[in-house]
Design a protein around this motif. Structure first.
Motif, PDB file in Angstrom:
ATOM      1  N   ALA A  67       0.839  -1.213   0.000  1.00 41.41           N
ATOM      2  CA  ALA A  67       0.000   0.000   0.000  1.00 41.41           C
ATOM      3  C   ALA A  67       0.869   1.255   0.000  1.00 41.41           C
ATOM      4  CB  ALA A  67      -0.941  -0.008   1.198  1.00 41.41           C
ATOM      5  N   LEU A  68       1.923   1.248   0.805  1.00 36.96           N
ATOM      6  CA  LEU A  68       2.806   2.419   0.835  1.00 36.96           C
ATOM      7  C   LEU A  68       3.480   2.625  -0.524  1.00 36.96           C
ATOM      8  CD1 LEU A  68       4.421   1.955   4.353  1.00 36.96           C
ATOM      9  CD2 LEU A  68       3.011   3.897   3.615  1.00 36.96           C
ATOM     10  N   VAL A  69       3.880   1.517  -1.152  1.00 39.58           N
ATOM     11  CA  VAL A  69       4.552   1.624  -2.449  1.00 39.58           C
ATOM     12  C   VAL A  69       3.550   2.065  -3.524  1.00 39.58           C
ATOM     13  CG1 VAL A  69       5.853   0.368  -4.201  1.00 39.58           C
ATOM     14  CG2 VAL A  69       6.290  -0.072  -1.781  1.00 39.58           C
ATOM     15  N   ALA A  70       2.344   1.533  -3.466  1.00 43.88           N
ATOM     16  CA  ALA A  70       1.322   1.912  -4.456  1.00 43.88           C
ATOM     17  C   ALA A  70       0.966   3.388  -4.314  1.00 43.88           C
ATOM     18  CB  ALA A  70       0.070   1.048  -4.281  1.00 43.88           C
ATOM     19  N   ASP A  71       0.842   3.856  -3.077  1.00 44.07           N
ATOM     20  CA  ASP A  71       0.524   5.265  -2.882  1.00 44.07           C
ATOM     21  C   ASP A  71       1.647   6.144  -3.436  1.00 44.07           C
ATOM     22  OD1 ASP A  71      -1.691   4.251  -1.686  1.00 44.07           O
ATOM     23  OD2 ASP A  71      -1.146   4.803   0.358  1.00 44.07           O
ATOM     24  N   GLY A  72       2.898   5.683  -3.265  1.00 42.55           N
ATOM     25  CA  GLY A  72       4.034   6.420  -3.843  1.00 42.55           C
ATOM     26  C   GLY A  72       3.970   6.441  -5.359  1.00 42.55           C
ATOM     27  N   LEU A  73       3.547   5.329  -5.934  1.00 42.24           N
ATOM     28  CA  LEU A  73       3.383   5.252  -7.393  1.00 42.24           C
ATOM     29  C   LEU A  73       2.369   6.300  -7.862  1.00 42.24           C
ATOM     30  CD1 LEU A  73       2.803   1.902  -9.329  1.00 42.24           C
ATOM     31  CD2 LEU A  73       1.586   3.968  -9.914  1.00 42.24           C
ATOM     32  N   CYS A  92      11.121   4.233  -3.268  1.00 39.52           N
ATOM     33  CA  CYS A  92      11.872   3.047  -3.687  1.00 39.52           C
ATOM     34  C   CYS A  92      12.993   3.394  -4.656  1.00 39.52           C
ATOM     35  CB  CYS A  92      10.928   2.043  -4.352  1.00 39.52           C
ATOM     36  SG  CYS A  92       9.562   1.541  -3.286  1.00 39.52           S
ATOM     37  N   GLY A  93      14.065   2.614  -4.590  1.00 41.96           N
ATOM     38  CA  GLY A  93      15.219   2.811  -5.467  1.00 41.96           C
ATOM     39  C   GLY A  93      15.247   1.806  -6.599  1.00 41.96           C
ATOM     40  N   LEU A  94      16.283   1.923  -7.416  1.00 37.30           N
ATOM     41  CA  LEU A  94      16.409   1.081  -8.613  1.00 37.30           C
ATOM     42  C   LEU A  94      17.238  -0.172  -8.342  1.00 37.30           C
ATOM     43  CD1 LEU A  94      16.156   0.684 -11.720  1.00 37.30           C
ATOM     44  CD2 LEU A  94      18.226   2.063 -11.939  1.00 37.30           C
ATOM     45  N   ASN A  95      18.375   0.024  -7.693  1.00 35.79           N
ATOM     46  CA  ASN A  95      19.319  -1.068  -7.473  1.00 35.79           C
ATOM     47  C   ASN A  95      19.011  -1.718  -6.127  1.00 35.79           C
ATOM     48  OD1 ASN A  95      21.523  -2.639  -6.798  1.00 35.79           O
ATOM     49  ND2 ASN A  95      23.040  -1.190  -7.554  1.00 35.79           N
ATOM     50  N   GLN A 124       8.895   2.590  -8.329  1.00 37.06           N
ATOM     51  CA  GLN A 124       7.723   2.212  -7.509  1.00 37.06           C
ATOM     52  C   GLN A 124       7.052   0.972  -8.085  1.00 37.06           C
ATOM     53  OE1 GLN A 124       8.719   4.815  -4.908  1.00 37.06           O
ATOM     54  NE2 GLN A 124       6.756   3.839  -4.498  1.00 37.06           N
ATOM     55  N   MET A 125       6.915   0.954  -9.420  1.00 34.86           N
ATOM     56  CA  MET A 125       6.259  -0.198 -10.059  1.00 34.86           C
ATOM     57  C   MET A 125       7.011  -1.495  -9.793  1.00 34.86           C
ATOM     58  SD  MET A 125       5.355   1.554 -13.736  1.00 34.86           S
ATOM     59  CE  MET A 125       5.164  -0.012 -14.589  1.00 34.86           C
ATOM     60  N   CYS A 126       8.344  -1.433  -9.909  1.00 35.30           N
ATOM     61  CA  CYS A 126       9.151  -2.659  -9.739  1.00 35.30           C
ATOM     62  C   CYS A 126       9.009  -3.212  -8.326  1.00 35.30           C
ATOM     63  CB  CYS A 126      10.624  -2.375 -10.035  1.00 35.30           C
ATOM     64  SG  CYS A 126      10.952  -2.063 -11.781  1.00 35.30           S
ATOM     65  N   ALA A 127       9.078  -2.335  -7.336  1.00 34.37           N
ATOM     66  CA  ALA A 127       8.941  -2.799  -5.947  1.00 34.37           C
ATOM     67  C   ALA A 127       7.528  -3.349  -5.719  1.00 34.37           C
ATOM     68  CB  ALA A 127       9.226  -1.651  -4.979  1.00 34.37           C
TER      69      ALA A 127
END
Ligand SMILES: *[C@@H]1O[C@H](CO)[C@@H](O)[C@H](O)[C@H]1NC(C)=O
Ligand SMILES: *[C@@H]1O[C@H](CO)[C@@H](O)[C@H](O)[C@H]1NC(C)=O
Ligand SMILES: *[C@@H]1O[C@H](CO)[C@@H](O)[C@H](O)[C@H]1NC(C)=O
Ligand SMILES: *[C@@H]1O[C@H](CO)[C@@H](O)[C@H](O)[C@H]1NC(C)=O
Ligand SMILES: *[C@@H]1O[C@H](CO)[C@@H](O)[C@H](O)[C@H]1NC(C)=O
Ligand SMILES: *[C@@H]1O[C@H](CO)[C@@H](O)[C@H](O)[C@H]1NC(C)=O
Ligand SMILES: *[C@@H]1O[C@H](CO)[C@@H](O)[C@H](O)[C@H]1NC(C)=O
Ligand SMILES: *[C@@H]1O[C@H](CO)[C@@H](O)[C@H](O)[C@H]1NC(C)=O
Length: 446
Positions: A34-40, A354-357, A372-375
Motif C-alpha cells: 500500500a505504501l509503495v502503491a501510494d508512492g506510485l 523506492c530505489g532502482l538497485n 515504484q512499479m518494480c517494488a
C-alpha cells in the motif's frame, strides 16, 4: 516524493519510516504494498489540475502508463484492495482511442507496436481478473484486448526478414526499420492469453507463428541458457542488437506458460522450463537478487528501462500460477526481490521512496514511477498463485469482439486513421507538420 507537511515534520523530528518486510505475513505484505502503491500514484497526471486521465506526469511516456495500470490491477487483485479500482477503470477507459484499440489520437504520431502492446497486456489482465468492465459495451476489456491483437497482427510484415512486427507503426518514426523482440513479444503474449481466455485456437496459431519467426531470426537463441535478444535491422537481418531485457524474457516466458496451460502440449512446457532456466541471467550471482542486467551495472538505465523489472515479476507470477512446477524456482526469486526492494524503499522525504538497485541493502538515490512499479510488483506477485486466472468459461465476465479494432465508423472524424496495417506515408507527415505549425503559431500568439 510527496512533500506532505506531516512527512516533512516526521523527517525533521527523525521519525523517518522505512518498510519492514515479512514475506510470510500477508498483513505485512499488504501494508508495504500500500505504501509503495501510494508512492506510485504520486506520479499520476490525472490527479493534477488540468492533468490528463490515464497518463503519468512527464517524463513518463504513454506506454509506461499502460504498464503502471497493469501493476495497479495486480495490486488490487492480489492485495484484495479496491481503493484504486475506479481510478484504474477510468484511466483504461479514457485512453482507448476512437477505434477502441489503444491508438488514441494524442499518441498516434509516436506510438509503436510495443506501446500499444503494453496497454493490451493490461486489458487482457483485467479480463482474466474479472476487473469491473466499463459500461460502454465497446470498451469491454476482452474486446479491447482483441482489438489490440487484431491491429497488431495485421501489421505482420512478411516482406522483410521473413516476417515479424516492426518496432514502429509509422514510417516517419525512427525505429521503423527495426524489428524488436518486445513488439513481437507483446503479440505472442497477448495471443497466448487470448487463446486461453477465449478457447479460440487462431490466437495460439498466431503465437506459434511469432515464436517460430523469433527462433528463425535468432532473436530467441536456444542453448544451455536460452536468451532473448533485443532486435534486428530490417536492412540487414543478421544485424542483431544483443541486449537482454527482463521484460522480453518475461513476455515470452509467461506466454509459453499460458500456451502450455491451454494446449497441454509438451513443447510449450519445455520452452517454459528452458526460458525459466535462462532467466538466471537477471539474478546477480552474489545475492540472487533480480536486476536489469543490461543497464544497471553501468548505471545507464533510462526511464523506460527502470520499469522493466515490474513486468518481469508480473510474468514470473503468472508463470508459477499456470505451470505450478515452476514455483520452486520462481518463489525464492520473488521473495528475494520483495525483501530487497523493500530495503530499497527507504528514500525520499517520505522515507518510503523506492530505489532502482536492490543490491545495496538500502536506497540508492534513484526514484521514479518505474522504481515504484518494480517494488510493487515484486511484493504483490508473492500472492499471484493464490488467485484464479479466469477464462470466458470459468468466471470471466468480459464480453469480446473478435473483429474489434478496425472498421469502426466515422472515418472522416480525424486526420489520422491509423488502423490495421497502415503505413502512413509522406502525405500524412505533411499534414501533421502543417497542423503542428498552425498549433505552435497559435501557441505563440497566446
Ligand atoms: C504481521 O504484520 C502486521 C503488520 O505489519 C503486524 O501488526 C503483525 O503483528 C504481524 N503478525 C505476525 C504474526 O508477525
Ligand atoms: C488499501 O489501499 C490503500 C491505497 O493504497 C491503502 O491506503 C490502504 O492502507 C490499503 N488497505 C489495506 C488493508 O492494506
Ligand atoms: C489529448 O490531449 C488533450 C490536450 O492535452 C487532452 O485534453 C485530452 O484529454 C487528451 N486525450 C487523451 C485520450 O489523452
Ligand atoms: C477466432 O479468432 C480469430 C482471430 O481473431 C477470428 O477471426 C475468429 O472470428 C474467432 N472465432 C470465433 C469463433 O470467435
Ligand atoms: C550484416 O550484419 C552482420 C552482423 O552485424 C555483418 O557481419 C554483415 O557484414 C552485414 N552485412 C552487410 C551486407 O552489411
Ligand atoms: C527440451 O527439449 C529438448 C529437445 O528435446 C531437450 O534436450 C531438453 O532436455 C528439454 N528440456 C527440458 C527442460 O525438458
Ligand atoms: C493451469 O493453470 C491452473 C491454475 O490457473 C492450474 O491449476 C493447472 O494445473 C494448470 N494446468 C496445467 C496443465 O499446468
Ligand atoms: C465477475 O464479475 C461479474 C460482474 O461484476 C460478476 O457477476 C461475477 O460474479 C464475477 N465472477 C466471479 C467469478 O467473481
Amino acid at each position: 516524493m510527496k512533500l506532505h507537511p506531516y512527512i516533512i515534520l516526521a523527517s525533521v523530528v527523525g521519525m523517518v519510516q522505512a518498510l519492514h518486510m515479512d514475506t510470510n505475513n500477508l498483513t505485512n505484505i499488504k501494508q508495504n504494498a500500500a505504501l509503495v502503491a501510494d508512492g506510485l500514484m504520486n506520479y499520476y497526471d490525472g490527479y493534477r489540475r488540468g492533468g490528463t486521465i490515464g497518463k503519468f506526469i512527464p517524463p513518463y511516456y504513454w506506454w509506461e502508463a499502460g504498464g503502471a495500470w497493469g501493476s495497479l490491477i495486480d495490486y488490487s487483485y492480489y492485495m484484495e484492495n479496491n481503493t484504486y479500482h475506479d481510478v484504474i477503470q477510468q484511466a483504461m477507459e479514457y485512453q482507448t482511442g476512437d477505434d477502441y484499440n489503444y491508438i488514441p489520437l494524442n499518441e498516434s504520431t509516436t506510438e509503436g507496436n510495443d506501446d500499444q502492446g503494453f496497454w493490451g497486456v493490461a486489458v487482457i489482465a483485467a479480463a482474466e481478473k474479472n476487473f469491473t468492465n466499463p459500461k460502454d459495451p465497446k470498451k469491454q476489456w476482452l474486446a479491447l484486448a482483441q482489438a489490440v491483437f487484431n491491429t497488431m497482427s495485421a501489421r505482420w510484415d512478411p516482406e522483410h526478414c521473413g516476417g515479424g512486427l516492426r518496432w514502429q507503426i509509422f514510417q516517419w518514426n525512427s525505429g521503423y526499420n527495426y524489428k524488436n523482440s518486445v513488439s513481437n513479444g507483446c503479440l505472442f503474449h497477448i495471443g497466448a492469453r487470448l487463446a486461453r481466455y477465449t478457447g479460440n485456437d487462431s490466437y495460439a496459431d498466431w503465437s506459434e507463428k511469432v515464436w517460430d519467426w523469433m527462433i528463425d531470426s535468432d532473436l530467441i537463441i536456444p542453448g544451455p541458457y536460452w536468451k532473448i535478444v533485443d532486435g534486428l535491422e530490417v536492412d540487414n537481418c543478421s544485424d542483431i542488437s544483443p541486449y537482454q531485457w527482463t521484460y522480453n524474457h518475461g513476455l515470452f516466458l509467461a506466454g509459453c506458460a499460458y500456451l502450455y496451460n491451454y494446449t497441454e502440449d509438451e513443447k510449450w512446457r519445455n520452452r517454459t522450463l528452458e526460458l525459466l532456466k535462462g532467466a538466471v541471467v537477471f539474478f546477480g550471482t552474489e545475492y540472487d537478487i533480480m536486476y536489469e542486467a543490461a543497464c544497471q551495472p553501468s548505471n545507464t538505465c533510462n526511464q523506460d528501462q527502470r520499469s522493466f523489472k515490474a513486468y518481469f515479476s508480473r510474468f514470473l507470477g503468472l508463470t508459477m500460477t499456470l505451470v505450478p512446477e515452476t514455483e520452486a524456482v520462481i518463489r525464492p526469486w520473488l521473495v528475494n526481490a520483495a525483501n530487497a526492494a523493500a530495503n530499497s524503499c527507504s528514500g525520499g522525504t517520505d522515507g518510503v521512496t523506492c530505489g532502482l538497485n536492490w543490491f545495496t541493502g538500502g536506497w540508492d538515490g534513484k526514484f521514479g514511477l518505474g522504481e515504484q512499479m518494480c517494488a510493487l510488483e515484486a511484493m504483490t506477485n508473492l500472492q499471484a498463485n493464490k488467485f484464479p486466472i479466469y477464462t470466458a468459461t470459468t468466471g470471466g465476465s468480459s464480453q469480446g469482439n473478435p473483429a474489434g479494432g478496425y472498421a469502426v465508423t466515422n472515418t472522416n472524424a480525424s486526420p489520422l486513421k491509423l488502423g490495421a496495417g497502415d503505413t502512413a506515408g509522406a502525405g500524412i507527415i505533411t499534414a501533421i507538420i502543417g497542423v503542428s505549425i498552425v498549433a505552435s503559431g497559435v501557441w505563440l500568439v497566446l
